[in-house]
Design a protein around this motif. Sequence first.
Motif, PDB file in Angstrom:
ATOM      1  N   PRO A  40       9.561   5.818  13.868  1.00 32.45           N
ATOM      2  CA  PRO A  40       7.770   5.974  13.657  1.00 32.45           C
ATOM      3  C   PRO A  40       6.733   6.641  14.682  1.00 32.45           C
ATOM      4  CG  PRO A  40       8.835   4.491  14.443  1.00 32.45           C
ATOM      5  CD  PRO A  40       9.371   5.012  14.809  1.00 32.45           C
ATOM      6  N   MET A  41       5.765   7.041  13.328  1.00 34.86           N
ATOM      7  CA  MET A  41       4.666   8.082  14.474  1.00 34.86           C
ATOM      8  C   MET A  41       3.476   7.446  14.143  1.00 34.86           C
ATOM      9  SD  MET A  41       6.522  10.825  14.120  1.00 34.86           S
ATOM     10  CE  MET A  41       8.017  11.983  13.155  1.00 34.86           C
ATOM     11  N   ARG A  42       2.255   8.046  15.329  1.00 31.12           N
ATOM     12  CA  ARG A  42       1.436   7.448  15.371  1.00 31.12           C
ATOM     13  C   ARG A  42       0.294   7.657  14.581  1.00 31.12           C
ATOM     14  NH1 ARG A  42       0.163   8.927  21.122  1.00 31.12           N
ATOM     15  NH2 ARG A  42       0.361  10.711  20.136  1.00 31.12           N
ATOM     16  N   ILE A  43       0.266   9.303  13.120  1.00 31.08           N
ATOM     17  CA  ILE A  43       0.104   9.322  12.178  1.00 31.08           C
ATOM     18  C   ILE A  43       0.293  10.268  10.998  1.00 31.08           C
ATOM     19  CG2 ILE A  43      -1.617  11.405  11.635  1.00 31.08           C
ATOM     20  CD1 ILE A  43      -2.552  12.004  14.503  1.00 31.08           C
ATOM     21  N   ALA A  44       0.549   9.217  10.341  1.00 29.37           N
ATOM     22  CA  ALA A  44       1.381   9.713   8.959  1.00 29.37           C
ATOM     23  C   ALA A  44       0.223   9.561   7.895  1.00 29.37           C
ATOM     24  CB  ALA A  44       2.327   8.194   8.872  1.00 29.37           C
ATOM     25  N   SER A  45       0.928   9.814   6.770  1.00 30.52           N
ATOM     26  CA  SER A  45      -0.212  10.332   5.266  1.00 30.52           C
ATOM     27  C   SER A  45       1.185   9.823   4.476  1.00 30.52           C
ATOM     28  CB  SER A  45       0.265  11.179   5.312  1.00 30.52           C
ATOM     29  OG  SER A  45      -0.143  12.803   5.481  1.00 30.52           O
ATOM     30  N   LEU A  46      -0.240   8.788   3.073  1.00 30.47           N
ATOM     31  CA  LEU A  46       0.764   7.853   2.209  1.00 30.47           C
ATOM     32  C   LEU A  46       0.188   9.162   0.835  1.00 30.47           C
ATOM     33  CD1 LEU A  46       1.136   5.568   1.198  1.00 30.47           C
ATOM     34  CD2 LEU A  46      -1.144   5.234   0.907  1.00 30.47           C
ATOM     35  N   LEU A  47       1.471   8.882   0.016  1.00 32.11           N
ATOM     36  CA  LEU A  47       1.155   9.750  -0.940  1.00 32.11           C
ATOM     37  C   LEU A  47       0.620   8.910  -1.834  1.00 32.11           C
ATOM     38  CD1 LEU A  47       3.525  12.578   0.402  1.00 32.11           C
ATOM     39  CD2 LEU A  47       1.144  13.092  -0.625  1.00 32.11           C
ATOM     40  N   VAL A  48       0.755   9.283  -3.191  1.00 33.33           N
ATOM     41  CA  VAL A  48       0.498   8.177  -4.568  1.00 33.33           C
ATOM     42  C   VAL A  48       0.602   8.944  -5.198  1.00 33.33           C
ATOM     43  CG1 VAL A  48      -0.171   6.238  -4.964  1.00 33.33           C
ATOM     44  CG2 VAL A  48      -0.541   6.533  -3.413  1.00 33.33           C
ATOM     45  N   ARG A  49       1.683   8.678  -6.008  1.00 34.23           N
ATOM     46  CA  ARG A  49       1.727   9.470  -7.676  1.00 34.23           C
ATOM     47  C   ARG A  49       1.068   8.951  -8.552  1.00 34.23           C
ATOM     48  NH1 ARG A  49       5.713  13.494  -8.232  1.00 34.23           N
ATOM     49  NH2 ARG A  49       5.564  14.584 -10.451  1.00 34.23           N
ATOM     50  N   SER A  50       0.741   9.407  -9.092  1.00 35.38           N
ATOM     51  CA  SER A  50      -0.511   8.750 -10.714  1.00 35.38           C
ATOM     52  C   SER A  50      -0.278   9.908 -11.944  1.00 35.38           C
ATOM     53  CB  SER A  50      -1.392   8.263 -10.164  1.00 35.38           C
ATOM     54  OG  SER A  50      -2.257   7.746 -11.087  1.00 35.38           O
ATOM     55  N   ALA A  51      -1.089   9.121 -12.730  1.00 35.01           N
ATOM     56  CA  ALA A  51      -1.303   9.365 -13.535  1.00 35.01           C
ATOM     57  C   ALA A  51      -3.148  10.024 -14.718  1.00 35.01           C
ATOM     58  CB  ALA A  51      -0.680   8.897 -15.395  1.00 35.01           C
ATOM     59  N   VAL A  52      -3.132   8.537 -13.599  1.00 42.19           N
ATOM     60  CA  VAL A  52      -4.998   8.827 -13.498  1.00 42.19           C
ATOM     61  C   VAL A  52      -5.288   9.949 -12.504  1.00 42.19           C
ATOM     62  CG1 VAL A  52      -4.560   5.940 -14.697  1.00 42.19           C
ATOM     63  CG2 VAL A  52      -4.700   7.190 -12.053  1.00 42.19           C
ATOM     64  N   ASP A  53      -7.604  10.014 -12.346  1.00 48.00           N
ATOM     65  CA  ASP A  53      -7.705  11.099 -12.252  1.00 48.00           C
ATOM     66  C   ASP A  53      -7.690  10.367 -10.271  1.00 48.00           C
ATOM     67  OD1 ASP A  53      -9.700  12.250 -11.363  1.00 48.00           O
ATOM     68  OD2 ASP A  53     -10.946  11.102 -11.740  1.00 48.00           O
ATOM     69  N   PRO A  54      -7.125  10.672  -9.358  1.00 46.69           N
ATOM     70  CA  PRO A  54      -7.467  10.868  -8.474  1.00 46.69           C
ATOM     71  C   PRO A  54      -8.604   9.935  -7.579  1.00 46.69           C
ATOM     72  CG  PRO A  54      -6.024  12.681  -8.280  1.00 46.69           C
ATOM     73  CD  PRO A  54      -6.332  11.926  -9.676  1.00 46.69           C
ATOM     74  N   ALA A  55      -9.690  10.807  -7.889  1.00 47.38           N
ATOM     75  CA  ALA A  55     -10.654  10.062  -7.143  1.00 47.38           C
ATOM     76  C   ALA A  55     -10.687   8.396  -7.745  1.00 47.38           C
ATOM     77  CB  ALA A  55     -12.016  10.706  -7.875  1.00 47.38           C
ATOM     78  N   ALA A  56     -10.655   8.301  -8.680  1.00 46.66           N
ATOM     79  CA  ALA A  56     -10.474   6.311  -8.776  1.00 46.66           C
ATOM     80  C   ALA A  56      -9.884   6.065  -8.632  1.00 46.66           C
ATOM     81  CB  ALA A  56     -10.530   7.136 -10.439  1.00 46.66           C
ATOM     82  N   LEU A  57      -8.481   6.611  -7.859  1.00 49.17           N
ATOM     83  CA  LEU A  57      -8.041   5.924  -7.236  1.00 49.17           C
ATOM     84  C   LEU A  57      -7.626   5.678  -6.111  1.00 49.17           C
ATOM     85  CD1 LEU A  57      -4.828   5.049  -8.225  1.00 49.17           C
ATOM     86  CD2 LEU A  57      -3.844   7.019  -7.355  1.00 49.17           C
ATOM     87  N   ALA A  58      -8.513   6.577  -5.327  1.00 49.19           N
ATOM     88  CA  ALA A  58      -9.019   5.936  -3.896  1.00 49.19           C
ATOM     89  C   ALA A  58      -8.928   4.771  -3.597  1.00 49.19           C
ATOM     90  CB  ALA A  58      -9.585   7.123  -3.144  1.00 49.19           C
ATOM     91  N   PRO A  59     -10.058   4.439  -3.668  1.00 47.41           N
ATOM     92  CA  PRO A  59     -10.311   3.080  -3.662  1.00 47.41           C
ATOM     93  C   PRO A  59      -9.673   2.274  -3.539  1.00 47.41           C
ATOM     94  CG  PRO A  59     -12.489   4.376  -5.100  1.00 47.41           C
ATOM     95  CD  PRO A  59     -11.294   5.005  -5.238  1.00 47.41           C
ATOM     96  N   LEU A  60      -9.051   2.522  -4.798  1.00 42.97           N
ATOM     97  CA  LEU A  60      -7.832   1.206  -4.798  1.00 42.97           C
ATOM     98  C   LEU A  60      -6.640   1.304  -4.196  1.00 42.97           C
ATOM     99  CD1 LEU A  60      -7.799   1.527  -9.199  1.00 42.97           C
ATOM    100  CD2 LEU A  60      -8.869  -0.709  -7.288  1.00 42.97           C
ATOM    101  N   VAL A  61      -6.364   2.171  -3.846  1.00 46.26           N
ATOM    102  CA  VAL A  61      -5.212   2.347  -2.960  1.00 46.26           C
ATOM    103  C   VAL A  61      -5.420   1.899  -1.256  1.00 46.26           C
ATOM    104  CG1 VAL A  61      -3.881   4.492  -1.349  1.00 46.26           C
ATOM    105  CG2 VAL A  61      -3.982   4.279  -3.585  1.00 46.26           C
ATOM    106  N   ARG A  62      -6.936   2.234  -0.941  1.00 44.93           N
ATOM    107  CA  ARG A  62      -7.648   2.276   0.517  1.00 44.93           C
ATOM    108  C   ARG A  62      -7.879   0.920   0.027  1.00 44.93           C
ATOM    109  NH1 ARG A  62     -10.544   5.056   3.823  1.00 44.93           N
ATOM    110  NH2 ARG A  62     -10.826   6.274   2.153  1.00 44.93           N
TER     111      ARG A  62
END
Length: 168
Positions: free
Chosen positions: A119-141
């Motif tokens: 386990p690392m202290r810093i990591a990235s979350l990747l999400v694959r989606s068919a919708v606009d990523p800008a619209a998806l960011a608040p939902l993922v957060r």
Amino acid sequence: LAQCSAFIVPAEQAAPLHVAVLAHSPGYPDVIGLPILHGRGFRTQDGEAGNETAVVTREFAAKFSPHRPVLGTRFRFYDNRTKAGGPWITVIGVSEKMVQSGEEAVEPPLVFIPLRQDPMRIASLLVRSAVDPAALAPLVRAAVQSIEPDLPLFDALTLREAMQRRRW
């Protein structure tokens, strides 16, 4: 998803091999469209103590085990400072090549390990989606913070934006 570089020592070879290491959770290859050519990807139990595993790229397999199949072979990470080796890790899968940064003329071979294994202290979350990523960011957060309210989530970027920022 977290990354670093390391030296490994094969079970039957004395010379260390420099590799890039990428720790991820099960499902990551599917999200980025990375085919597993032989063996399998990670399962939930991979990475538990006594069940240390790795998926490697074809380039790793060619350098590490050029004369026999790499599945089932073992290696361990080696700390060049302390001269100590970590637990033995079993190769369970071979993937297609993945370019890490595109910045180096010759990138080191790539080893994937389960995030649970290191386990690392810093990591990235990747999400694959068919919708606009800008619209998806608040939902993922919101989804991440519903699981762990104190977990910081910042720099919501598309993969293209993240690569451009890294190259800048």
